[in-house]
Motif scaffolding. Structure first.
Motif, PDB file in Angstrom:
ATOM      1  N   VAL A   1       0.827  -1.225   0.000  1.00 59.33           N
ATOM      2  CA  VAL A   1       0.000   0.000   0.000  1.00 59.33           C
ATOM      3  C   VAL A   1       0.856   1.269   0.000  1.00 59.33           C
ATOM      4  O   VAL A   1       0.359   2.352   0.282  1.00 59.33           O
ATOM      5  CB  VAL A   1      -0.977   0.029   1.199  1.00 59.33           C
ATOM      6  N   ARG A   2       2.145   1.133  -0.326  1.00 60.92           N
ATOM      7  CA  ARG A   2       3.008   2.318  -0.302  1.00 60.92           C
ATOM      8  C   ARG A   2       2.552   3.396  -1.279  1.00 60.92           C
ATOM      9  O   ARG A   2       2.641   4.594  -0.993  1.00 60.92           O
ATOM     10  CB  ARG A   2       4.461   1.919  -0.614  1.00 60.92           C
ATOM     11  N   GLU A   3       2.070   2.987  -2.459  1.00 57.85           N
ATOM     12  CA  GLU A   3       1.632   3.975  -3.456  1.00 57.85           C
ATOM     13  C   GLU A   3       0.485   4.833  -2.909  1.00 57.85           C
ATOM     14  O   GLU A   3       0.464   6.055  -3.105  1.00 57.85           O
ATOM     15  CB  GLU A   3       1.201   3.286  -4.748  1.00 57.85           C
ATOM     16  N   ALA A   4      -0.449   4.210  -2.232  1.00 60.31           N
ATOM     17  CA  ALA A   4      -1.581   4.945  -1.665  1.00 60.31           C
ATOM     18  C   ALA A   4      -1.107   5.916  -0.581  1.00 60.31           C
ATOM     19  O   ALA A   4      -1.572   7.062  -0.500  1.00 60.31           O
ATOM     20  CB  ALA A   4      -2.614   3.965  -1.102  1.00 60.31           C
ATOM     21  N   TYR A   5      -0.174   5.457   0.240  1.00 63.19           N
ATOM     22  CA  TYR A   5       0.364   6.337   1.281  1.00 63.19           C
ATOM     23  C   TYR A   5       1.140   7.509   0.673  1.00 63.19           C
ATOM     24  O   TYR A   5       1.074   8.633   1.178  1.00 63.19           O
ATOM     25  CB  TYR A   5       1.266   5.542   2.231  1.00 63.19           C
ATOM     26  N   LEU A   6       1.870   7.242  -0.408  1.00 64.53           N
ATOM     27  CA  LEU A   6       2.624   8.325  -1.050  1.00 64.53           C
ATOM     28  C   LEU A   6       1.678   9.393  -1.591  1.00 64.53           C
ATOM     29  O   LEU A   6       1.890  10.594  -1.378  1.00 64.53           O
ATOM     30  CB  LEU A   6       3.480   7.767  -2.190  1.00 64.53           C
ATOM     31  N   TYR A   7       0.637   8.955  -2.297  1.00 62.61           N
ATOM     32  CA  TYR A   7      -0.341   9.903  -2.836  1.00 62.61           C
ATOM     33  C   TYR A   7      -0.986  10.711  -1.714  1.00 62.61           C
ATOM     34  O   TYR A   7      -1.121  11.935  -1.794  1.00 62.61           O
ATOM     35  CB  TYR A   7      -1.392   9.130  -3.637  1.00 62.61           C
TER      36      TYR A   7
ATOM     37  N   GLU B   1       9.548   5.356 -12.769  1.00 66.16           N
ATOM     38  CA  GLU B   1       8.687   5.641 -13.913  1.00 66.16           C
ATOM     39  C   GLU B   1       7.226   5.350 -13.580  1.00 66.16           C
ATOM     40  O   GLU B   1       6.322   6.108 -13.953  1.00 66.16           O
ATOM     41  CB  GLU B   1       9.138   4.824 -15.125  1.00 66.16           C
ATOM     42  N   THR B   2       6.971   4.254 -12.862  1.00 68.85           N
ATOM     43  CA  THR B   2       5.597   3.909 -12.481  1.00 68.85           C
ATOM     44  C   THR B   2       4.994   5.001 -11.606  1.00 68.85           C
ATOM     45  O   THR B   2       3.854   5.438 -11.832  1.00 68.85           O
ATOM     46  CB  THR B   2       5.567   2.559 -11.728  1.00 68.85           C
ATOM     47  N   LEU B   3       5.748   5.451 -10.593  1.00 66.87           N
ATOM     48  CA  LEU B   3       5.221   6.464  -9.675  1.00 66.87           C
ATOM     49  C   LEU B   3       4.992   7.793 -10.379  1.00 66.87           C
ATOM     50  O   LEU B   3       4.021   8.506 -10.092  1.00 66.87           O
ATOM     51  CB  LEU B   3       6.171   6.643  -8.492  1.00 66.87           C
ATOM     52  N   ARG B   4       5.893   8.162 -11.287  1.00 66.59           N
ATOM     53  CA  ARG B   4       5.708   9.429 -12.020  1.00 66.59           C
ATOM     54  C   ARG B   4       4.388   9.394 -12.790  1.00 66.59           C
ATOM     55  O   ARG B   4       3.575  10.317 -12.711  1.00 66.59           O
ATOM     56  CB  ARG B   4       6.857   9.676 -12.992  1.00 66.59           C
ATOM     57  N   ARG B   5       4.180   8.327 -13.540  1.00 67.91           N
ATOM     58  CA  ARG B   5       2.965   8.222 -14.344  1.00 67.91           C
ATOM     59  C   ARG B   5       1.728   8.155 -13.450  1.00 67.91           C
ATOM     60  O   ARG B   5       0.698   8.773 -13.747  1.00 67.91           O
ATOM     61  CB  ARG B   5       3.042   6.990 -15.239  1.00 67.91           C
ATOM     62  N   MET B   6       1.827   7.408 -12.369  1.00 69.61           N
ATOM     63  CA  MET B   6       0.700   7.285 -11.449  1.00 69.61           C
ATOM     64  C   MET B   6       0.307   8.643 -10.872  1.00 69.61           C
ATOM     65  O   MET B   6      -0.870   9.022 -10.870  1.00 69.61           O
ATOM     66  CB  MET B   6       1.072   6.322 -10.316  1.00 69.61           C
ATOM     67  N   LEU B   7       1.297   9.394 -10.398  1.00 71.89           N
ATOM     68  CA  LEU B   7       1.011  10.692  -9.786  1.00 71.89           C
ATOM     69  C   LEU B   7       0.455  11.674 -10.809  1.00 71.89           C
ATOM     70  O   LEU B   7      -0.436  12.473 -10.502  1.00 71.89           O
ATOM     71  CB  LEU B   7       2.268  11.252  -9.122  1.00 71.89           C
ATOM     72  N   GLN B   8       0.976  11.621 -12.040  1.00 74.21           N
ATOM     73  CA  GLN B   8       0.453  12.513 -13.074  1.00 74.21           C
ATOM     74  C   GLN B   8      -1.007  12.190 -13.383  1.00 74.21           C
ATOM     75  O   GLN B   8      -1.822  13.090 -13.582  1.00 74.21           O
ATOM     76  CB  GLN B   8       1.308  12.423 -14.331  1.00 74.21           C
ATOM     77  N   ILE B   9      -1.343  10.909 -13.430  1.00 72.11           N
ATOM     78  CA  ILE B   9      -2.742  10.503 -13.641  1.00 72.11           C
ATOM     79  C   ILE B   9      -3.626  11.047 -12.518  1.00 72.11           C
ATOM     80  O   ILE B   9      -4.766  11.465 -12.750  1.00 72.11           O
ATOM     81  CB  ILE B   9      -2.858   8.968 -13.729  1.00 72.11           C
ATOM     82  N   LEU B  10      -3.075  11.100 -11.305  1.00 73.60           N
ATOM     83  CA  LEU B  10      -3.829  11.556 -10.135  1.00 73.60           C
ATOM     84  C   LEU B  10      -3.809  13.081  -9.980  1.00 73.60           C
ATOM     85  O   LEU B  10      -4.329  13.616  -8.995  1.00 73.60           O
ATOM     86  CB  LEU B  10      -3.259  10.901  -8.868  1.00 73.60           C
ATOM     87  N   GLY B  11      -3.180  13.778 -10.928  1.00 65.55           N
ATOM     88  CA  GLY B  11      -3.219  15.241 -10.906  1.00 65.55           C
ATOM     89  C   GLY B  11      -2.093  15.910 -10.140  1.00 65.55           C
ATOM     90  O   GLY B  11      -2.136  17.125  -9.912  1.00 65.55           O
TER      91      GLY B  11
ATOM     92  N   ALA C   1      -4.726   4.101 -10.685  1.00 62.83           N
ATOM     93  CA  ALA C   1      -3.724   4.894 -11.414  1.00 62.83           C
ATOM     94  C   ALA C   1      -2.444   4.095 -11.634  1.00 62.83           C
ATOM     95  O   ALA C   1      -1.832   4.161 -12.708  1.00 62.83           O
ATOM     96  CB  ALA C   1      -3.415   6.181 -10.644  1.00 62.83           C
ATOM     97  N   LYS C   2      -2.059   3.300 -10.640  1.00 61.52           N
ATOM     98  CA  LYS C   2      -0.879   2.458 -10.794  1.00 61.52           C
ATOM     99  C   LYS C   2      -1.104   1.409 -11.881  1.00 61.52           C
ATOM    100  O   LYS C   2      -0.217   1.147 -12.704  1.00 61.52           O
ATOM    101  CB  LYS C   2      -0.531   1.761  -9.471  1.00 61.52           C
ATOM    102  N   ARG C   3      -2.286   0.817 -11.906  1.00 63.83           N
ATOM    103  CA  ARG C   3      -2.607  -0.186 -12.916  1.00 63.83           C
ATOM    104  C   ARG C   3      -2.554   0.438 -14.318  1.00 63.83           C
ATOM    105  O   ARG C   3      -1.989  -0.143 -15.253  1.00 63.83           O
ATOM    106  CB  ARG C   3      -3.987  -0.778 -12.649  1.00 63.83           C
ATOM    107  N   GLU C   4      -3.102   1.639 -14.459  1.00 61.54           N
ATOM    108  CA  GLU C   4      -3.084   2.332 -15.748  1.00 61.54           C
ATOM    109  C   GLU C   4      -1.654   2.653 -16.176  1.00 61.54           C
ATOM    110  O   GLU C   4      -1.282   2.474 -17.349  1.00 61.54           O
ATOM    111  CB  GLU C   4      -3.906   3.619 -15.642  1.00 61.54           C
ATOM    112  N   ALA C   5      -0.833   3.109 -15.225  1.00 63.59           N
ATOM    113  CA  ALA C   5       0.566   3.435 -15.532  1.00 63.59           C
ATOM    114  C   ALA C   5       1.342   2.197 -15.956  1.00 63.59           C
ATOM    115  O   ALA C   5       2.115   2.225 -16.928  1.00 63.59           O
ATOM    116  CB  ALA C   5       1.226   4.077 -14.311  1.00 63.59           C
ATOM    117  N   THR C   6       1.131   1.100 -15.238  1.00 60.27           N
ATOM    118  CA  THR C   6       1.843  -0.149 -15.540  1.00 60.27           C
ATOM    119  C   THR C   6       1.474  -0.679 -16.918  1.00 60.27           C
ATOM    120  O   THR C   6       2.335  -1.121 -17.683  1.00 60.27           O
ATOM    121  CB  THR C   6       1.526  -1.203 -14.463  1.00 60.27           C
ATOM    122  N   MET C   7       0.196  -0.626 -17.257  1.00 56.45           N
ATOM    123  CA  MET C   7      -0.255  -1.098 -18.563  1.00 56.45           C
ATOM    124  C   MET C   7       0.356  -0.267 -19.692  1.00 56.45           C
ATOM    125  O   MET C   7       0.782  -0.801 -20.724  1.00 56.45           O
ATOM    126  CB  MET C   7      -1.780  -1.052 -18.637  1.00 56.45           C
TER     127      MET C   7
END
Length: 447
Positions: free
Chosen positions: A237-243, A267-277, A398-404
């Motif tokens: 759950v680190r990604e959720a905590y980071l956001y 790269e995954t986190l960059r894309r994820m955060l950008q998707i989340l605004g 957002a992580k799933r979208e970035a990974t795909m």
């Protein structure tokens, strides 16, 4: 009387250049090392990040160069492209009034253009070992011959350059230079390791003084204005905590560097955060050089307030306005932690570090706390209920979208192919050795 650069022996023209850059009072490492280098001594300089190490070696080199400008006068080796470009900028600024010519030799840039620049015999060459070794092996004497007469060799971030990962390329670079007795060798680092310190015990030529050594006191490695905190969480759950952490009301406008251990994570986190605004950029070794410089430029200009980075950004880079450092991954080496958190709380300003500690990181945290001689405190701003309610689903999607997207683009494929080729080449060489060994005629018995 307070020290000035003139008192240290720096040329008048260089003192004027420093004044134009609003640098008038030498730092501790500059005060210690500049006179020793001007005396002709080799030097090992250790000081914390942001203490002015570049000027500590650039000022004496340029002072000596201006007295006898000839060929390629100095070679500076550094572990990353960004550091090489930053050092080149400082040399260029210091030597602008004297028409100093610099050349940057790093990967990700056209080798032909670098060859042309080296053939023009620039005064100072700033390089990463890998790319310079490529030139030495393939570009010919006309290109690299000037390196045989350099007066100064500088190893910046010397502890990293002297590690096993750089050994082969560094050896290639050093072998083309004059003998140690016929040049000055300057080693600068934020961490004076045993490998660095051992160099002071090398035999010296008769008439040449022993190397000068200046080390930073260990008790000031961590800024006193830095708040060190941790969040103990399950790894999944680190990604959720980071956001959640980056979008808390008190953090929503803070500039932050998020450190990770792998390029794919960055790269995954960059894309994820950008998707989340979240306005985020990244810095890692799989990015083309132009993208890496653009990312740094965006972060420095505050066009992006969050930078996701591997340890390529942990050392030396001049990024003055960082209010928070997040260790998304805990580094294996406690000194890397020191370099990471040293990105914030600089020049007396307050700063904050937050480390995500999972079930696998307890030993690493204990090693870090022992190294910095202080305990981290628990970060109180986030609750598990808040994460589940506000962040978990959004971050997961957002992580799933970035990974795909990364899979579709083939992220990391180039590196995997290179590793596969290297492994195949090694296997082929081993096979050839075994065949050659098998073809050797057995020695006759003496019985």
């Amino acid at each position: 009387m307070s020290k000035s650069f003139t008192n240290l022996g720096v040329s008048k023209w260089l003192n004027e250049s420093l004044s134009q850059m609003a640098i008038t009072t030498p730092s501790a490492i500059q005060t210690a090392c500049i006179p020793a280098v001007l005396e002709g001594r080799d030097c090992i300089g250790g000081a914390k990040t942001g203490s002015g190490k570049t000027i500590a070696f650039a000022a004496p080199i340029l002072t000596k160069w201006s007295e006898d400008p000839s060929g390629i006068y100095g070679l500076v080796l550094t572990p990353t492209r960004e550091l090489a470009l930053q050092i080149a900028e400082q040399f260029a600024a210091l030597g602008a009034n004297m028409n100093l010519k610099t050349c940057v030799v790093v990967g990700g840039v056209d080798m032909v253009q670098q060859t042309i620049e080296l053939q023009r015999r620039p005064h100072i060459v700033i390089a990463t070992p890998g790319r310079l070794a490529d030139h030495i092996k393939s570009s010919g004497e006309e290109t690299v011959g000037g390196l045989r007469r350099v007066k100064f060799l500088v190893l910046d971030e010397a502890d990293r350059l002297l590690s096993e990962s750089f050994a082969s390329d560094l050896s290639e670079c050093i072998n083309i230079l004059p003998n140690p007795q016929d040049r000055q060798t300057l080693l600068f680092t934020a961490t004076v390791t045993d490998a660095v310190r051992a160099l002071k015990d090398r035999p010296v030529k008769e008439g040449k003084k022993a190397p000068f050594v200046h080390e930073v006191p260990a008790d000031i490695a961590i800024p006193t204005t830095l708040s060190q905190t941790y969040i103990f969480i399950p790894s999944y759950v680190r990604e959720a905590y980071l956001y959640a952490l980056l979008t808390l009301e008190e953090n929503a406008k803070k500039s932050a560097i998020v450190f990770v251990n792998r390029t794919r994570t960055a790269e995954t986190l960059r894309r994820m955060l950008q998707i989340l605004g979240v306005k985020a950029t990244s810095l890692h070794s799989e990015m083309p050089q132009s993208e890496r410089m653009n990312a740094l430029g965006r972060f420095r200009a505050e066009a992006a307030r969050v930078m996701i980075a591997t340890d390529v950004a942990g050392r030396g880079l001049d990024i003055p306005l960082v209010e928070m450092v997040v260790n998304f991954d805990i580094p294996a080496d406690a000194d890397d932690y020191v370099h990471r958190v040293g990105r914030t709380a600089r020049a007396g300003r307050a700063g904050e570090s937050v480390s995500f500690v999972t079930e696998r990181d307890v030993t690493r945290i204990q090693n870090i706390e022992e190294r910095v001689n202080s305990k981290m405190t628990k970060y109180e701003g986030l609750s598990e209920n808040k994460i589940i309610k506000d962040s978990l689903q959004d971050a997961s999607e957002a992580k799933r979208e970035a990974t795909m997207a990364m899979e579709k683009e083939g992220f990391g494929e180039k590196r995997r192919i290179q590793k596969s080729k290297a492994a195949s080449g090694m296997a082929l060489n081993n096979t050839k050795k075994l065949i050659a060994k098998g073809n050797k005629k057995p020695k006759k018995s003496s019985a």
